[in-house]
Design a protein around this motif. Structure first.
Motif, PDB file in Angstrom:
ATOM      1  N   GLU A 122       0.855  -1.183   0.000  1.00  0.00           N
ATOM      2  CA  GLU A 122       0.000   0.000   0.000  1.00  0.00           C
ATOM      3  C   GLU A 122       0.890   1.231   0.000  1.00  0.00           C
ATOM      4  N   SER A 123       0.275   2.401  -0.195  1.00  0.00           N
ATOM      5  CA  SER A 123       1.028   3.648  -0.194  1.00  0.00           C
ATOM      6  C   SER A 123       0.169   4.754   0.394  1.00  0.00           C
ATOM      7  N   HIS A 124       0.836   5.802   0.875  1.00  0.00           N
ATOM      8  CA  HIS A 124       0.148   6.943   1.489  1.00  0.00           C
ATOM      9  C   HIS A 124       0.835   8.228   1.049  1.00  0.00           C
ATOM     10  N   ASN A 125       0.064   9.272   0.840  1.00  0.00           N
ATOM     11  CA  ASN A 125       0.650  10.575   0.488  1.00  0.00           C
ATOM     12  C   ASN A 125       0.944  11.371   1.759  1.00  0.00           C
ATOM     13  N   ARG A 126       1.745  10.778   2.608  1.00  0.00           N
ATOM     14  CA  ARG A 126       2.199  11.409   3.856  1.00  0.00           C
ATOM     15  C   ARG A 126       3.513  10.750   4.223  1.00  0.00           C
ATOM     16  N   ARG A 127       4.194  11.318   5.200  1.00  0.00           N
ATOM     17  CA  ARG A 127       5.408  10.663   5.668  1.00  0.00           C
ATOM     18  C   ARG A 127       5.032   9.463   6.521  1.00  0.00           C
ATOM     19  N   GLY A 128       5.951   8.556   6.698  1.00  0.00           N
ATOM     20  CA  GLY A 128       5.672   7.351   7.455  1.00  0.00           C
ATOM     21  C   GLY A 128       5.386   7.639   8.910  1.00  0.00           C
ATOM     22  N   GLY A 129       4.525   6.816   9.507  1.00  0.00           N
ATOM     23  CA  GLY A 129       4.258   6.911  10.930  1.00  0.00           C
ATOM     24  C   GLY A 129       5.295   6.137  11.726  1.00  0.00           C
ATOM     25  N   ASP A 130       4.946   5.829  12.971  1.00  0.00           N
ATOM     26  CA  ASP A 130       5.841   5.048  13.841  1.00  0.00           C
ATOM     27  C   ASP A 130       7.191   5.729  14.055  1.00  0.00           C
ATOM     28  N   ARG A 131       7.253   7.046  13.804  1.00  0.00           N
ATOM     29  CA  ARG A 131       8.483   7.833  13.975  1.00  0.00           C
ATOM     30  C   ARG A 131       9.595   7.389  13.027  1.00  0.00           C
ATOM     31  N   ILE A 132       9.191   6.828  11.887  1.00  0.00           N
ATOM     32  CA  ILE A 132      10.167   6.472  10.858  1.00  0.00           C
ATOM     33  C   ILE A 132      10.914   7.710  10.378  1.00  0.00           C
ATOM     34  N   THR A 133      10.232   8.858  10.352  1.00  0.00           N
ATOM     35  CA  THR A 133      10.918  10.078   9.918  1.00  0.00           C
ATOM     36  C   THR A 133      12.031  10.472  10.886  1.00  0.00           C
ATOM     37  N   ASP A 134      11.887  10.114  12.150  1.00  0.00           N
ATOM     38  CA  ASP A 134      12.969  10.366  13.101  1.00  0.00           C
ATOM     39  C   ASP A 134      14.217   9.569  12.712  1.00  0.00           C
ATOM     40  N   LEU A 135      14.006   8.329  12.258  1.00  0.00           N
ATOM     41  CA  LEU A 135      15.133   7.528  11.789  1.00  0.00           C
ATOM     42  C   LEU A 135      15.796   8.178  10.583  1.00  0.00           C
TER      43      LEU A 135
END
Length: 427
Positions: free
Chosen positions: A271-284
């Motif tokens: 699947e795909s989403h037009n947002r950044r990843g959740g679960d603090r993946i952007t922190d990584l």
């Protein structure tokens, strides 16, 4: 807080950290928020604030049409799942640049997503809509092991594996008890799973990071690692697949988060989403690659940055989610010592003594998360496992709550999960 001649952006949902990044990019902010997000610090950063149920796309579009008429908006955005459709509805209604309603609805409708991919010749993972045991049995007989899931949903809620014909009766009975009366049936994809954190610059798609996943049998994610350790050939095939998909669904600007399974026949989209990843993946991504995806988004929307080329990884990073036995929490020990460890970037506990821990059926059943840095991905992963194991969440059996949960009981938007929402396709 209003600044003369500053461009205006409407931000749907989100927290103070998001607003700060929009402000730093030079925007005057119109904040559309829900009661659970109310924070006086956020109100100090914005030019206007509107308290409403922003999960109603038409209401938000009407609200922002009035706002836009008074003082024009340059963009309407959201970085959270529940705000995407409303941001797109307002974007479409106002004719603003950004992701429109048709794109968001395809991404949120798992059957429409599969159908579009097949029609465009991107890939052909079999998928059909099911309602009962007979539908599920016919699908498994034709395509083999399958996964059932809500047509609309997130966080792995309501996702079940059907290993073969012998499992059909049990899974169908579970779905009926769970309140999943309409579901998508898909071919089961076997192989390691990764997510692709990308950013689109006027149709130019740039991969910021690949994230390796660790999942439970319930499909709930319990670990993320960057770099993902994918070889060059698989990386090229994944990037090509994701790029063609983003073009097909119409994502042109901003972050995206796409889940991919590398099967024996090559990568396949989940699947795909037009947002950044959740679960603090952007922190990584920020720790490992030095890319703050949220800040990048607002700078791009403000025309203050050009397309970027992410640099090499600076070591490794890992997220490990904390889990506990179902029951009532009696104590949580070891957290202070782990938090003090220099390898730890962040530790968040979502349970405390007296809280009830449910069996892990979706992402919100996890008990906390730990983010760890290491000299490599393997080191970060091992350290995250080791440090998480030092935190003990002791529970006792819950003798007062014996009623099975259902989608309708736990989902923030159960009408979307069941496919009956008036703002999207029905069952």
């Amino acid at each position: 807080m209003t600044h003369e001649n500053a461009p205006r952006i409407a931000v749907i949902g989100g927290q103070v950290a998001t607003l700060k990044k929009a402000r730093q990019a030079g925007f005057d902010i119109v904040w559309v928020y829900g009661p659970h997000e109310l924070d006086p610090a956020g109100l100090e950063l914005v030019a206007e604030a509107h308290l409403t149920d922003y999960r109603d796309p038409q209401a938000v579009a009407d609200l922002l049409t009035a706002v836009h008429r008074h003082r024009p908006l340059a963009r309407v955005v959201s970085i959270i799942e529940d705000g995407l459709e409303s941001a797109a509805a307002a974007t479409t209604a106002l004719g603003l640049p950004g992701t429109g309603l048709d794109t968001v609805r395809v991404l949120q409708d798992k059957l429409a997503f599969r159908t579009l991919l097949a029609e465009r010749g991107i890939e052909g993972v079999a998928a059909r809509l099911g309602h009962n045991e007979a539908d599920l049995r016919a699908f498994v007989a034709e395509f083999g092991p399958a996964v059932i899931k809500p047509r609309y949903g997130s966080g792995s809620l309501g996702v079940r594996l059907v290993q073969g014909p012998g499992a059909v009766t049990e899974v169908a009975a579970w779905a009926a008890e769970f309140g999943l009366h309409t579901f998508v049936m898909e071919q089961y994809l076997q192989g390691p799973e990764f997510s692709v954190e990308a950013f689109s610059f006027a149709g130019e798609h740039v991969v910021v990071a690949y994230t390796a996943k660790e999942k439970l049998d319930s499909f709930v994610e319990v670990g993320h690692v960057q770099p993902a350790g994918i070889d060059a050939d698989a990386t090229a095939r994944i990037e090509s697949l994701v790029t063609r998909m983003l073009d097909a669904v119409g994502v042109k600007d901003g972050p995206s988060h796409t889940e991919v399974i590398v099967t024996s026949d090559g990568p396949r989209l989940v699947e795909s989403h037009n947002r950044r990843g959740g679960d603090r993946i952007t922190d990584l991504a920020n720790e490992v690659y030095g890319t703050d995806i949220d800040a990048l988004a607002f700078l791009w929307y403000a025309d203050r940055t050009a397309p970027i080329t992410p640099g090499p990884a600076r070591g490794g990073g890992a997220i490990r989610f904390l889990t506990a036995e179902p029951g009532v929490v009696e104590s949580v020990t070891g957290a202070d010592e782990v938090r003090a460890d220099p390898r730890v970037v962040a530790l968040h506990l979502s349970v405390a003594p007296g809280d009830t821990v449910a069996p892990i059926a979706w992402s919100y059943d996890r008990s906390g998360l730990l983010i760890v840095r290491g000299d490599s991905a393997d080191e970060a992963r091992a350290q995250a496992h080791e440090l998480a194991a030092r935190i003990t969440i002791k529970t006792r059996p819950d003798t007062e709550s014996g009623t099975p949960r259902s989608i309708a009981a736990v989902a923030p938007r159960p009408e979307r999960l069941l496919g009956t929402t008036p703002s999207g396709p029905g069952s």
